[in-house]
Scaffold this active site. Structure first.
Site, mmCIF file in Angstrom:
data_model
loop_
_atom_site.group_PDB
_atom_site.id
_atom_site.type_symbol
_atom_site.label_atom_id
_atom_site.label_comp_id
_atom_site.label_asym_id
_atom_site.label_seq_id
_atom_site.Cartn_x
_atom_site.Cartn_y
_atom_site.Cartn_z
ATOM 1 N N ARG A 160 0.911 -1.265 0.181
ATOM 2 C CA ARG A 160 0.084 0.056 -0.048
ATOM 3 C C ARG A 160 0.854 1.128 0.081
ATOM 4 O O ARG A 160 0.534 2.191 -0.557
ATOM 5 C CB ARG A 160 -0.872 0.061 1.283
ATOM 6 C CG ARG A 160 -2.028 -1.077 1.148
ATOM 7 C CD ARG A 160 -2.871 -1.099 2.326
ATOM 8 N NE ARG A 160 -3.957 0.157 2.319
ATOM 9 C CZ ARG A 160 -4.588 0.665 3.308
ATOM 10 N NH1 ARG A 160 -4.592 0.193 4.278
ATOM 11 N NH2 ARG A 160 -5.493 1.831 3.092
ATOM 12 N N CYS A 182 -1.188 5.719 9.436
ATOM 13 C CA CYS A 182 -1.591 4.449 8.847
ATOM 14 C C CYS A 182 -2.504 4.610 7.709
ATOM 15 O O CYS A 182 -2.673 5.681 6.886
ATOM 16 C CB CYS A 182 -1.721 3.232 10.030
ATOM 17 S SG CYS A 182 -3.341 4.082 10.748
#
Length: 281
Positions: A175, A236
């Site tokens: 990611r 995050c």
């Protein structure tokens, strides 16, 4: 006070003269409500707290899990029996992310005695700890939140920290690199951020690596406890696993701020720059 404790240490404290308040924060990203699992069996005396509804505000411009309003959070904690002068232990199903979110919120709002059960409920049962399906009705606590106990970043602060300090991206590496993005508008990372998946802070059993190993890991990413005034931050996807990385850094002896809006907020703004690939820039 250490930020984590083992199942055996929790057993001793629960049997001692000053037992902690227990909060069960089981949660699955995109998964089913965990209250039925709590009702089927929890550490005796633990109160269930719902991450999506009680440890986050409504999704929107602040990201998928924006911080709750402090007074709303304080009301939830008081209903769960949390008081300012009493220790609190939080746990989840074993991954540690949800428990870390509760730990971070309590620390950020001024509670000085909160710890995470290392390894969660799985560690408790593996150590022979009992579980109960009994309903729990705690006495009302007196906790009143005072935000500011831990570092908090907004989007501009995160961008500045990526240039001037160390900004860690706690998501999975793919990611960060922008190879996949299953949830948010676009893949990639904040320019200047360093990939530091929080899954690498724990062993196969879900427990944190020893402090010395965590210090070595973070030193390899450009973070050391001896950096003095060099600031460290974490983000995050939506501020949950990032709290787990802040907790890991605390175990390593490093103070870090959390960008609570994280990638879900950053990537929703088309004016914000996005970097891809394995390098910070």
């Amino acid at each position: 006070m250490t930020a984590i404790l083992s199942a055996s240490e929790l057993m001793s404290e629960l049997a001692g003269p000053r037992p902690p308040v227990l909060l069960d924060i089981r949660w699955q990203l995109g998964g089913p409500d965990q209250r039925p699992a709590y009702e089927a069996g929890h550490i005796p005396g633990a109160v269930y707290v719902d991450l999506d509804r009680e440890l986050a505000g409504p999704a929107g411009s602040g990201g998928r899990h924006p911080l709750p309003e402090p007074e709303a959070f304080g009301a939830v904690m008081r209903r769960a029996g949390v008081s300012a002068g009493a220790p609190v232990v939080v746990y989840d199903g074993g991954l540690g992310w949800a428990a870390a979110r509760a730990w971070w919120l309590l620390r950020w709002t001024g509670h000085a005695e909160v710890r995470v059960l290392d390894g969660g409920l799985a560690a408790w049962t593996a150590a022979g700890g009992a579980v109960s399906a009994d309903a729990v009705s705690p006495a009302e606590g007196d906790f009143k939140p005072t935000p500011g106990g831990l570092g908090l970043l907004d989007a501009d602060g995160a961008a500045a920290l990526a240039r001037e300090g160390v900004l860690l991206d706690a998501r999975a590496g793919e990611r960060y690199r922008g190879e996949v993005e299953p949830i948010d508008r676009v893949g990639g990372h904040i320019p200047g951020a360093v990939s530091a998946p929080t899954t690498e802070n724990v062993g196969a059993d879900g427990r944190f690596l020893p402090g010395a190993e965590l210090r070595a890991r973070f030193a390899g990413l450009g973070v050391t406890a001896e950096d003095g005034g060099r600031p460290v931050g974490v983000y995050c996807g939506s501020g949950v696993s990032g709290a787990h990385e802040v907790l890991a850094l605390e175990v390593a002896g490093v103070a870090a701020a959390l960008y609570a809006g994280s990638w879900s907020q950053w990537s929703s703004d088309p004016e914000r720059p996005v970097a891809t690939g394995p390098l910070p820039r």
